[in-house]
Design an enzyme around this catalytic site. Structure first.
Site, PDB file in Angstrom:
ATOM      1  CB  SER A  35      -0.928   0.025   1.226  1.00 24.89           C
ATOM      2  OG  SER A  35      -0.184   0.192   2.422  1.00 24.89           O
ATOM      3  N   GLY A  36       0.270   2.346  -0.432  1.00 21.75           N
ATOM      4  CA  GLY A  36       0.929   3.640  -0.385  1.00 21.75           C
ATOM      5  C   GLY A  36       0.093   4.599   0.417  1.00 21.75           C
ATOM      6  NE  ARG A  37       0.925   3.827   4.587  1.00 20.63           N
ATOM      7  CZ  ARG A  37       1.820   2.967   4.108  1.00 20.63           C
ATOM      8  NH1 ARG A  37       3.075   3.336   3.956  1.00 20.63           N
ATOM      9  NH2 ARG A  37       1.477   1.754   3.758  1.00 20.63           N
ATOM     10  CG  ASP A  41      10.319   1.135   2.977  1.00 22.57           C
ATOM     11  OD1 ASP A  41      11.419   0.552   3.011  1.00 22.57           O
ATOM     12  OD2 ASP A  41       9.281   0.581   2.570  1.00 22.57           O
ATOM     13  CB  THR A  42      14.387  -0.067   5.974  1.00 19.94           C
ATOM     14  OG1 THR A  42      13.515  -1.002   5.352  1.00 19.94           O
ATOM     15  CG2 THR A  42      14.887  -0.659   7.282  1.00 19.94           C
ATOM     16  CB  THR A  85       5.601  -6.552   3.345  1.00 18.98           C
ATOM     17  OG1 THR A  85       4.353  -5.888   3.128  1.00 18.98           O
ATOM     18  CG2 THR A  85       5.732  -7.713   2.379  1.00 18.98           C
ATOM     19  N   GLY A  88       4.254  -1.475  10.914  1.00 15.94           N
ATOM     20  CA  GLY A  88       2.926  -2.070  11.009  1.00 15.94           C
ATOM     21  C   GLY A  88       2.783  -3.126  12.076  1.00 15.94           C
TER      22      GLY A  88
END
Length: 478
Positions: A13-15, A233-234, A255, A398
């Protein structure tokens, strides 16, 4: 308060999040969330990058007035541009099968040990280096004039300016983690044209301003600068670990689970390579010394196969299942591809002589026990290999919402777990932008601000660690 738009793209997903930063304030709200669904076409598995870009534009429209935009995403994947800057097809998904057997061809020219000593990047079949080798063999690079990693591609479409952000570049297996520049000897030996890559950028560097067409489509008033953040992102998530001091381990959950340490220098020993640890670059000259673990992908795929049952009910049922009856290797490449995940987990348990989980609750408990066991092993191995002891494990991402996984991780590691923030990547993205605008100081200041403003939950280890050691030994023996 100053407002920053954080485009945060995950593998599912993206946000677009809006962060508002003041001297002692940090607020994060969601402007827009959208699915990231890969598409299988006759030639293989591809990212719907145009759909992602549309989601970004929708998110910026929903965000309203912002003072800067930053983009982070997953690593290793890229888009190819022709001489006119046009995209040459949808980017290939890292789970595509085109890199099967490619690593052995690369190692014939640069042996695996030499490659690790030069780049510090662990072996994974989807590393950018192997993708490039497969693409060149298939003739896919013949018309390519530029390669842009996913966040850099989206930034280019927003601004018209090209760059390669360093933290993401470090995952390509073409960067020297010691010099923090390209590994020119490796590229030369493997025939990789580094001219395909745009100039390197560091987190905090300017990356252009939104094009007039983007301003018109989003309704924003210019100029709106785009700021290079820690675009892996990490790397953004690790920047948002609310740690005090240096004696901490982190697990970035989603994920994937990325478990490791923040170090000042890479660890490129042969023992480290054999343990499959990677040295990726982080903020302010740091090294993200970590191991990739399959993560909540295992559960996500099972939930999809079960028809999307209520996750909270599933986790409550899993908590009632006796622990450690069956465990699997959560880093096993056998679980990399999508499809039939419950059956594949059952097959792995059967092959290792363990009880075969049958119900969704039993499979879920097997997955969470296995992830906690993999977290334990990664944290212990990282401390040993780096000579860097820790007192606490920070879980971000998450998995923070999964209280059972957090508690099991504390139990397995025998260390307290501090869980939060959930949106760590977006917060790290925002804070790098805020720092570039002079609103926050160094990493210590960033982490103090996070500790003061973000909800955190502490899990103390429970019970005897002997069953975890026995489960680990059983898995190793299997």
């Amino acid at each position: 308060m100053t407002s920053f738009a954080a485009v945060d793209l995950g593998a599912s997903s993206g946000r677009v999040m809006v962060g508002r930063v003041g001297r002692h304030e940090l607020e994060l709200t969601e402007a827009h969330r959208f699915a990231n669904r890969p598409v299988r076409v006759p030639e293989g598995l591809r990212w719907n990058v145009l759909g992602l870009y549309a989601g970004v534009l929708d998110g910026l429209r929903a965000a309203g007035r912002v003072d800067s935009v930053g983009i982070d995403s997953w690593a290793v994947d890229y888009g190819l541009l022709d001489a006119d800057g046009a995209l040459l097809g949808n980017p290939v998904h890292y789970r595509d099968g085109r890199t099967e057997g490619v690593a052995e061809k690369v190692w014939a020219d640069v042996p695996a040990a030499e490659l690790y000593a030069a780049t510090g990047v662990q072996y994974a079949p989807f590393n950018t280096l192997y993708q490039l080798t497969a693409a060149r063999s298939a003739g896919h690079l013949d018309r390519a004039e530029r390669l842009l990693l996913i966040p850099d591609l989206l930034s280019y479409w927003l601004t018209g300016e090209q760059g390669t952000e360093l933290t993401n570049a470090s995952t390509t297996q073409l960067v020297d983690p010691g010099t923090r520049d390209w590994s020119y000897p490796v590229a030369a030996r493997l025939g990789v044209d580094l001219g395909l890559f745009a100039p390197l950028r560091r987190p905090g560097d300017p990356a252009g301003v939104l094009r007039p067409e983007v301003l018109e489509e989003t309704g924003l008033e210019g100029p709106v600068p785009v700021t290079a953040v820690a675009s892996h992102d990490t790397a953004s998530a690790v920047a948002a670990v609310p740690a005090a001091g240096e004696r901490f381990a982190y697990i970035c959950t989603g994920t994937w689970s990325l478990a490791g340490l923040e170090l000042d220098a890479p660890v490129v020993t042969e023992e480290s390579r054999a343990a499959n640890f990677t040295n990726e670059l982080g903020l302010d000259g740091t090294v993200r010394y970590l191991r990739n673990i399959m993560g909540l992908w295992l559960l996500q795929e099972c939930v999809r196969a079960w028809g999307e049952p209520d996750l909270d009910e599933l986790l409550r049922a899993a908590a009632a299942v006796p622990g450690l009856r069956s465990v699997v290797d959560a880093g096993d490449a056998a679980f990399l591809a999508p499809g039939r995940m419950p059956e594949r987990i059952a097959e792995a348990c059967r092959a290792s002589g363990q009880p075969v989980p049958g119900s969704p609750a039993e499979v879920t408990r097997c997955i969470l026990d296995s992830l906690a066991l993999a977290h334990r092993r990664a944290v212990e191995d990282a401390q040993r290999l780096a000579g860097h002891a820790v007192d606490v494990v920070h879980v971000v991402g998450g998995g923070v919402r999964n209280a059972l996984l957090c508690q099991l991780t504390a139990d397995a590691c025998g260390l307290p777990v501090v869980a939060g923030p959930t949106e760590a990547a977006a917060l790290g993205n925002v804070l790098v932008q805020a720092r570039a605008h002079g609103l926050v100081g160094d990493r210590t200041d960033m982490r103090r601000l996070l500790s003061r403003t973000q909800p955190l939950t502490r899990y103390e280890p429970r019970g005897d660690r002997a069953p975890w050691r026995a489960a680990g030994a059983r898995l190793a023996g299997g």
